[in-house]
Enzyme design. Structure first.
Site, PDB file in Angstrom:
ATOM      1  N   ARG A   1      47.159  51.804  16.173  1.00 19.01           N
ATOM      2  CA  ARG A   1      47.104  50.677  17.063  1.00 19.01           C
ATOM      3  C   ARG A   1      46.024  50.879  18.534  1.00 19.01           C
ATOM      4  NH1 ARG A   1      50.247  46.337  18.637  1.00 19.01           N
ATOM      5  NH2 ARG A   1      51.278  46.257  20.828  1.00 19.01           N
TER       6      ARG A   1
ATOM      7  N   TYR B   1      43.372  50.839  28.189  1.00 21.42           N
ATOM      8  CA  TYR B   1      42.231  50.768  27.137  1.00 21.42           C
ATOM      9  C   TYR B   1      40.625  50.642  27.658  1.00 21.42           C
ATOM     10  CZ  TYR B   1      45.844  50.544  23.790  1.00 21.42           C
ATOM     11  OH  TYR B   1      47.119  50.692  23.046  1.00 21.42           O
TER      12      TYR B   1
ATOM     13  N   HIS C   1      51.137  42.237  24.227  1.00 21.95           N
ATOM     14  CA  HIS C   1      51.561  42.731  25.427  1.00 21.95           C
ATOM     15  C   HIS C   1      52.037  41.750  26.302  1.00 21.95           C
ATOM     16  CE1 HIS C   1      49.034  46.830  24.890  1.00 21.95           C
ATOM     17  NE2 HIS C   1      50.315  46.738  24.337  1.00 21.95           N
TER      18      HIS C   1
ATOM     19  N   HIS D   1      51.178  54.555  15.958  1.00 26.06           N
ATOM     20  CA  HIS D   1      50.638  54.154  16.912  1.00 26.06           C
ATOM     21  C   HIS D   1      49.083  54.337  17.188  1.00 26.06           C
ATOM     22  CE1 HIS D   1      52.776  51.139  19.575  1.00 26.06           C
ATOM     23  NE2 HIS D   1      52.041  51.559  20.710  1.00 26.06           N
TER      24      HIS D   1
ATOM     25  N   ARG E   1      52.513  47.322  15.432  1.00 22.79           N
ATOM     26  CA  ARG E   1      53.366  48.476  15.701  1.00 22.79           C
ATOM     27  C   ARG E   1      53.944  48.646  14.413  1.00 22.79           C
ATOM     28  NH1 ARG E   1      54.476  44.364  19.674  1.00 22.79           N
ATOM     29  NH2 ARG E   1      54.039  44.941  21.779  1.00 22.79           N
TER      30      ARG E   1
ATOM     31  N   LYS F   1      58.164  42.611  20.021  1.00 22.24           N
ATOM     32  CA  LYS F   1      59.071  43.265  20.784  1.00 22.24           C
ATOM     33  C   LYS F   1      59.845  41.807  21.547  1.00 22.24           C
ATOM     34  CE  LYS F   1      57.568  47.770  22.270  1.00 22.24           C
ATOM     35  NZ  LYS F   1      57.370  48.818  23.428  1.00 22.24           N
TER      36      LYS F   1
END
Length: 299
Positions: free
Chosen positions: A241, A273, A264, A238, A148, A172
């Protein structure tokens, strides 16, 4: 001020003082709750305990008819739910009227990705200046490890193990993960290290005054390199990514591994994806299968 408006004002103060939300977020909450208050007043309600699920559904339906998109309606309901949870905690209401209220289903947009040739063209910039050496390392690491933007700008040299080919990032929720670094990115990082000779606690990608490079500077440099390298898609951090995840899943088929590499928390986030991968397979089918080709022939 009505009792309805007074409760909203107290809630906004709570967000500002206790939750320390930024001003823009407070403005968004205020706007959504103003719609809720106006709807409640139109129904003759004088206290939030009088509000039930059906009037809330009618608010969502009315806003939908007025042209608000599903994503915007989800924001409206999210603000209402946060407000009602606070009212419950404060003892203002005894039950949450939003529990069984749903917004229209979101149509999830598939992220754009670069194909493999476009990704290679973007990252393989000429390293003929000191800035270009840094940018090459930045681009290679973005695409190599699927970082990120905040993860990349926050890196210091102690986070990178060039010998083992690993980078430690703070993602995150302040969660740390360790991600492999590809050989091309390792070469570019080594060249940057030789050029900069930085201490271990220095930013890998410094901006002005030796501080970490700003997100705006990264976006600007990416855009500039995309144009000079002949990549005419809209290129942003992004996107690299997304491209990393799509290309990795396309080659490996290992969704769990991609989830871990991306950091994630929920695999459903990674599953988008798989749709991109299916689109790739469908294009291959349409281009190669003899019966598929027949559909494209004019009658």
């Amino acid at each position: 001020m009505s009792a309805l408006a007074a409760d909203i004002a107290r809630f906004l103060d709570y967000l500002r003082v206790e939750k320390r939300y930024v001003a823009g977020t407070i403005v968004n909450y205020a706007r959504e709750l103003a719609s809720l208050e106006a709807h409640a007043q139109s129904l003759g309600l004088t206290h939030w305990r009088e509000l039930r699920a059906e009037p809330l559904r009618s608010l969502v339906a009315r806003e939908h008819r007025r042209g608000r998109e599903p994503g915007s309606l989800h924001h409206l309901l999210s603000a209402c739910r946060s407000f009602f949870r606070w009212l419950l905690r404060e003892g203002v209401i005894a039950q949450d009227p939003a529990l069984d209220v749903r917004a229209p289903k979101l149509r999830r947009k598939l992220p754009q990705v670069l194909d493999v040739d476009e990704a290679a063209a973007l990252v393989e910039i000429p390293v003929d200046t000191p800035d270009a050496v840094q940018d090459r390392a930045m681009l290679e690491l973005f695409y190599s490890s699927g970082l990120r933007l905040a993860e990349l700008t926050g890196l210091v040299w102690n986070d990178i193990d060039l010998a083992e080919g690993l980078v430690r990032v703070l993602g995150k929720g302040s969660k740390t993960r360790v991600v492999p670094v590809g050989s091309k990115a390792l070469q570019a990082l080594h060249a940057l290290l030789v050029q900069a000779q930085p201490p271990g606690n220095a930013p890998v990608f410094p901006g002005r005054g030796g501080k970490p490079i700003s997100p705006a500077s990264v976006r600007r440099r990416l855009k500039g390199w995309a144009q000079s390298q002949g990549v005419w898609k809209r290129v942003y951090p992004h996107l690299l990514r997304h491209s990393f995840a799509s290309h990795l899943l396309e080659s490996s088929g290992d969704l769990r591994a991609v989830q871990e590499l991306l950091g994630h928390a929920d695999i459903s986030t990674t599953q988008i994806y798989t749709h991109l991968d299916f689109q790739h397979l469908a294009r291959v089918y349409d281009a190669a299968h003899p019966r598929a080709k027949r559909r494209k022939e004019p009658e």
